[in-house]
Design a protein around this motif. Sequence first.
Motif, PDB file in Angstrom:
ATOM      1  N   ASN A 197      48.171  43.428  35.067  1.00  0.00           N
ATOM      2  CA  ASN A 197      47.136  43.527  36.094  1.00  0.00           C
ATOM      3  C   ASN A 197      47.448  44.696  37.019  1.00  0.00           C
ATOM      4  N   LEU A 198      46.540  45.650  37.076  1.00  0.00           N
ATOM      5  CA  LEU A 198      46.766  46.870  37.839  1.00  0.00           C
ATOM      6  C   LEU A 198      46.963  46.588  39.326  1.00  0.00           C
ATOM      7  N   PHE A 199      46.178  45.679  39.876  1.00  0.00           N
ATOM      8  CA  PHE A 199      46.216  45.421  41.314  1.00  0.00           C
ATOM      9  C   PHE A 199      47.465  44.623  41.715  1.00  0.00           C
ATOM     10  N   GLN A 200      47.877  43.703  40.846  1.00  0.00           N
ATOM     11  CA  GLN A 200      49.136  42.999  41.116  1.00  0.00           C
ATOM     12  C   GLN A 200      50.323  43.960  41.050  1.00  0.00           C
ATOM     13  N   ARG A 201      50.263  44.873  40.093  1.00  0.00           N
ATOM     14  CA  ARG A 201      51.325  45.878  39.978  1.00  0.00           C
ATOM     15  C   ARG A 201      51.393  46.749  41.235  1.00  0.00           C
ATOM     16  N   LYS A 202      50.235  47.155  41.732  1.00  0.00           N
ATOM     17  CA  LYS A 202      50.191  47.962  42.952  1.00  0.00           C
ATOM     18  C   LYS A 202      50.754  47.197  44.138  1.00  0.00           C
ATOM     19  N   ASN A 203      50.388  45.919  44.279  1.00  0.00           N
ATOM     20  CA  ASN A 203      50.887  45.116  45.405  1.00  0.00           C
ATOM     21  C   ASN A 203      52.399  44.915  45.332  1.00  0.00           C
TER      22      ASN A 203
END
Length: 396
Positions: A197-203
């Motif tokens: 998940n791109l957004f979980q990775r960013k967070n």
Amino acid sequence: MVVGETKVCGERANRISGRINLDRAIFANSIGLSGGLWILWDSDQVEILEVASIEQEIHVIVNSSSRPPWLLSAIYASPGFAKRWLLWENLESVANLYSMPWVIVGDFNEVLMGEDKFRAIQHLEKTHSDHCPIKLCFEKIGGVQLPRPFRFQPMWLSHLTFPEVVRDAWTNSASLHQAVSNFSSKEISWNKSQFGNLFQRKNRILARLKGIQNCLSLRLNSFLIELEGKLRLEYAEVAKLEEEFWAMKVRILWLVEGDRNTFFYHTSTLVHCKRNRILCMKDRMGNWLNGEREIAGFIRQGFLDLFTSGHTSAPLAAWDPPAWNNHLNDEALGILESPVTNKEISEGLWALKPFKAPGPDGLHAGFFHHFCLVVVNLRKEVKNIFNSGVVPDYLY
């Protein structure tokens, strides 16, 4: 109908309500130029029994033939804390006295959270006021939960193992239809297990950066400084992927290199989604349709009525048309009748813009551009369509 903050009372309230096409009314008079509550109804449609009517509230029991009795409380709370506290005490007393379904509408001048303002209500269009009328809906307003279709994301191309997924799907498939089906199922599992998940990775990256920077503010550490540099590079990569994700969502053809427009793309996508949502629609009789299934059925029936004909066809011989000359010369006929070539298929494929709207399989032309040497059965499928004159159902 419930009207709040009327700012009128007495005879003037009676005159105004008399011009509304509802024959019964209950008033809670305003105090000077503040407050005021009305409940108006059609006695032929519902029966209403008044329970209590005071400055900040009106309580009634509603009876109709279509559903069991229920309690309605119309509220316009005072801005003053002391008076508003009295309102809450009265509501607690009403709750202890009645055990039937209870609907409370109005302005409490107190909101615990933003979601409290949107439940079983629907905002109608403003026509004669600067306020939106609110419609109470007894049936749930919400989208039909349809399965999410597969969509190819260009950001997957940046991952080193993604070409292996494509190659594996196409190598073990005899037809284009089977290859696309295998690819979509393999890609879904690959996206969960490897790309993530791109957004979980960013967070996660942001959380680690925050922790490292907090530690470095207290004491320098060479290992943490090196790790911070690596995380900054990783964050720049994820931010670039996020930009591509939102750009793909809004289908924007231009992109300013070096300028991260993630917020613009994200906002554009949200606006696009809201514009695509149909909350209500009028039918041919002028009646409002509110349910999503009801609206979808009306639109579907409209297309069926538009494209269905009761006329029967007749053979060409029955028309007895005048003699039509063949305006194509032998060279043009030869070109049209000749089999389609790989070169023509490639030229047609590359003439398509890479990331416009995808086909029914969720794949954009850009996917086939990138893997044109792998998806060789694409050419075979195109040739079969030209030879048979029939487009397979899965391509509709």
